[in-house]
Design an enzyme around this catalytic site. Structure first.
Site, mmCIF file in Angstrom:
data_model
loop_
_atom_site.group_PDB
_atom_site.id
_atom_site.type_symbol
_atom_site.label_atom_id
_atom_site.label_comp_id
_atom_site.label_asym_id
_atom_site.label_seq_id
_atom_site.Cartn_x
_atom_site.Cartn_y
_atom_site.Cartn_z
ATOM 1 N N ASN A 204 -37.690 13.484 -1.820
ATOM 2 C CA ASN A 204 -37.532 12.108 -1.343
ATOM 3 C C ASN A 204 -36.123 11.913 -0.789
ATOM 4 O O ASN A 204 -35.721 12.741 0.048
ATOM 5 C CB ASN A 204 -38.060 11.038 -2.307
ATOM 6 C CG ASN A 204 -37.434 10.932 -3.672
ATOM 7 O OD1 ASN A 204 -37.420 11.887 -4.430
ATOM 8 N ND2 ASN A 204 -36.943 9.765 -4.026
ATOM 9 N N ASP A 205 -35.398 10.886 -1.166
ATOM 10 C CA ASP A 205 -34.195 10.462 -0.434
ATOM 11 C C ASP A 205 -33.195 11.569 -0.090
ATOM 12 O O ASP A 205 -32.861 12.396 -0.938
ATOM 13 C CB ASP A 205 -33.395 9.455 -1.271
ATOM 14 C CG ASP A 205 -34.260 8.423 -1.950
ATOM 15 O OD1 ASP A 205 -35.461 8.366 -1.669
ATOM 16 O OD2 ASP A 205 -33.713 7.676 -2.777
ATOM 17 N N GLN B 158 -33.389 14.394 -3.014
ATOM 18 C CA GLN B 158 -34.129 14.201 -4.262
ATOM 19 C C GLN B 158 -35.288 15.197 -4.282
ATOM 20 O O GLN B 158 -36.119 15.219 -3.362
ATOM 21 C CB GLN B 158 -34.664 12.763 -4.326
ATOM 22 C CG GLN B 158 -33.561 11.724 -4.408
ATOM 23 C CD GLN B 158 -33.051 11.573 -5.824
ATOM 24 O OE1 GLN B 158 -33.697 10.960 -6.665
ATOM 25 N NE2 GLN B 158 -31.884 12.139 -6.103
ATOM 26 N N ARG C 108 -29.823 0.633 -9.478
ATOM 27 C CA ARG C 108 -29.578 2.063 -9.256
ATOM 28 C C ARG C 108 -29.068 2.303 -7.824
ATOM 29 O O ARG C 108 -29.136 1.421 -6.995
ATOM 30 C CB ARG C 108 -30.867 2.876 -9.455
ATOM 31 C CG ARG C 108 -32.023 2.419 -8.568
ATOM 32 C CD ARG C 108 -33.206 3.372 -8.697
ATOM 33 N NE ARG C 108 -34.377 2.849 -8.041
ATOM 34 C CZ ARG C 108 -35.297 2.105 -8.640
ATOM 35 N NH1 ARG C 108 -35.188 1.800 -9.922
ATOM 36 N NH2 ARG C 108 -36.351 1.657 -7.970
#
Ligand code: FRU
Length: 497
Positions: A29-30, A46, A149
């Site tokens: 992911n990110d 990620q 976060r």
């Protein structure tokens, strides 16, 4: 399948992009920790190395000399049992702390997500977690938060600043501002800016902001956030405005990419030439089961330069150096496009192409291109401009015969001046499509044609004759490996023929 094969894109998997970053296997992911370090750019993301699903998040690591070709490095961060990141090393950034590469990330554990720090003493290869983690014990007392976060860290004259993504109960998304003398002791100040989840114009900004990214651009400051609400990832919003007194006053708000959840959690950095370069996470649009079967999930966008339009809108443009990926060139002759039927462009075919086209719609008419089209038309993806509605759309209704895939249509506002042609810049890469139009809007998405022969390109007009003014296209090379290494280049061209 050997690791080596995965590293160069699995030729057996028709959905696996060849010139977009994907994980060797498992989950992505990110993008995280983007940083220019000397001559090189480091990129982390990620990553779950154990499978194509979101769990046990690590930071995987890549490096590039030219922002186009990438080499894989060992995993940089992994969760440590019984620690503040026992459940995952979530998103964050890398900064240069007086010569010491330093990562600030969100450690996930039963206690929630908390700011953690790690440093490298060997040029970003291996990382040592700070013994005093977490560096912030939890959300600021007194704030009632939906979630909390993700980080953006920069230096000002009197010390470090950090933003954390958050959502205020009863309010909306917020970017919480902190300051620190040493990256380890943090003092909460106030929100740099916060939204209102009840307000829907000019664009709804949800109940929580993930991955805030803040930086100067031109004569303004820009805050980019990923809009989250009720566990749904929605889209990325960019705000530009004035930064004064430690607060942002946005003057312009718009989506950064109209592919919505397929361009999410972007992160930017300043490269050696002073450009602001951004990568986004191109989330999958196929079922979780299909991702597990394929063994990998997620791609990153091509690197794009962030720019400011005269009206303050934040735009993205693919980097010019991506031209290094071009292999064979095809030029399609200019022609008239009769309305109501498709004009095949037989010279062109492929699932990994760059296309630059200029098209002029007829009076009151529509014009566009269809890509990844099957010979019988049972699959195709349409890029369509409607001047009356002043809209560019990416129509995925027939992108795949597999009805488990996301086939919604994306729409972007696009107004052309009188006589200005539609200028499309497309990047097709198997299951990835990135569309840029007239240096104004981007639509990025995922498509899953199921037929091996869904590779044709056609042009079309509706209601009135339109014109194809110019079209150049290229087949594309892989990003993996060193461009000066003939072995890599040969291997890629052999495979693609
Ligand atoms: C965004 C996000 C971040 C978080 C990370 C976890 O996609 O949810 O908010 O830090 O992913 O992997």
């Amino acid at each position: 399948m050997s690791g080596e094969t995965h590293q160069h894109g699995d030729p057996g998997d028709p959905q696996r992009p060849i010139y977009h970053i994907t994980p060797r296997s498992g989950w992505l992911n990110d993008p995280n920790g983007l940083i220019q370090w000397g001559e090189q750019v480091h990129l982390f993301y990620q990553h779950n190395p154990h499978g194509a699903f979101h769990a046990s998040i690590h930071w995987d690591h890549l490096v590039s000399d030219d922002l186009v070709h990438w080499r894989r490095l060992p995993i940089a961060l992994a969760p440590t049992p019984d620690s503040p990141d026992a459940d995952g090393c979530w998103s964050g950034v890398a900064v240069d702390d007086g010569g010491v590469p330093t990562i600030i990330y969100s450690g996930a554990s039963a206690a929630g997500q908390r700011a953690c720090l790690a440093t490298s003493a060997d040029g970003l290869l291996s990382w040592t977690k700070f013994a005093g983690n977490p560096v912030i014990p939890g959300p600021p007392p007194g704030l009632d938060l939906v979630a909390y976060r993700d980080h953006c860290v920069w230096r000002e004259a009197d010390g470090w600043r950090m933003l954390m993504g958050a959502g205020l109960h009863g309010g909306g998304g917020a970017a919480l501002l902190y300051r620190s003398p040493d990256l380890r002791r943090w003092e909460y100040l106030h929100p740099l800016y916060s939204g209102d989840r009840h307000q829907t114009t000019p664009v709804w900004t949800g109940s929580m902001w993930e991955c805030p990214d803040f930086f100067p651009l031109g004569d303004r400051h820009v805050l980019i956030v990923s809009v989250w609400d009720h566990h749904m990832l929605h889209y990325t919003v960019a705000m530009s405005g004035r930064y004064a007194g430690q607060r942002l006053t946005p003057q312009r708000l718009a989506k950064l990419d109209y592919g919505d959840r397929h361009f999410y959690a972007p992160q930017s950095f300043r490269d050696r030439q002073g450009r602001r370069i951004v990568f986004g996470w191109l989330q999958e649009g196929c079922s979780g089961a299909a991702q597990l079967t394929r063994g990998w999930s997620g791609a990153l966008s091509l690197p794009r330069e962030l720019r400011l339009h005269a009206d303050g809108t934040v735009l993205t443009a693919p980097l010019p150096e991506l031209a290094a990926l071009r292999r064979e060139h095809r030029r399609v002759a200019a022609r008239t496009l009769p309305p109501g039927r498709l004009t095949p462009l037989d010279e062109l075919r492929g699932d990994a192409l760059e296309i630059i086209a200029e098209l002029r719609p007829g009076p009151q008419g529509v014009v566009g291109l269809a890509v990844r089209r099957a010979p019988d038309g049972s699959e195709e993806t349409r890029i369509r401009y409607d001047p009356r509605q002043q809209q560019l759309s990416l129509d995925r209704t027939h992108s795949s015969l597999d009805h488990e895939t996301d086939r919604t249509t994306h729409v972007a506002p696009l107004t052309l001046r009188d006589g200005e042609p539609l200028r499309l810049h497309l990047f097709l890469d198997r299951s990835v499509i990135e569309v840029f139009a007239n240096e104004q809007v981007a639509i990025t998405s995922r498509i899953y044609p199921s037929r091996a022969d869904s590779t044709a390109v056609t042009a079309f007009a509706e209601h009135a004759p339109a014109a194809l003014l110019a079209l150049d296209a290229w087949t594309m090379r892989s990003i993996w490996g060193d461009p000066r290494d003939p072995h890599v280049t040969n291997q890629e061209s052999d495979r693609e023929e």
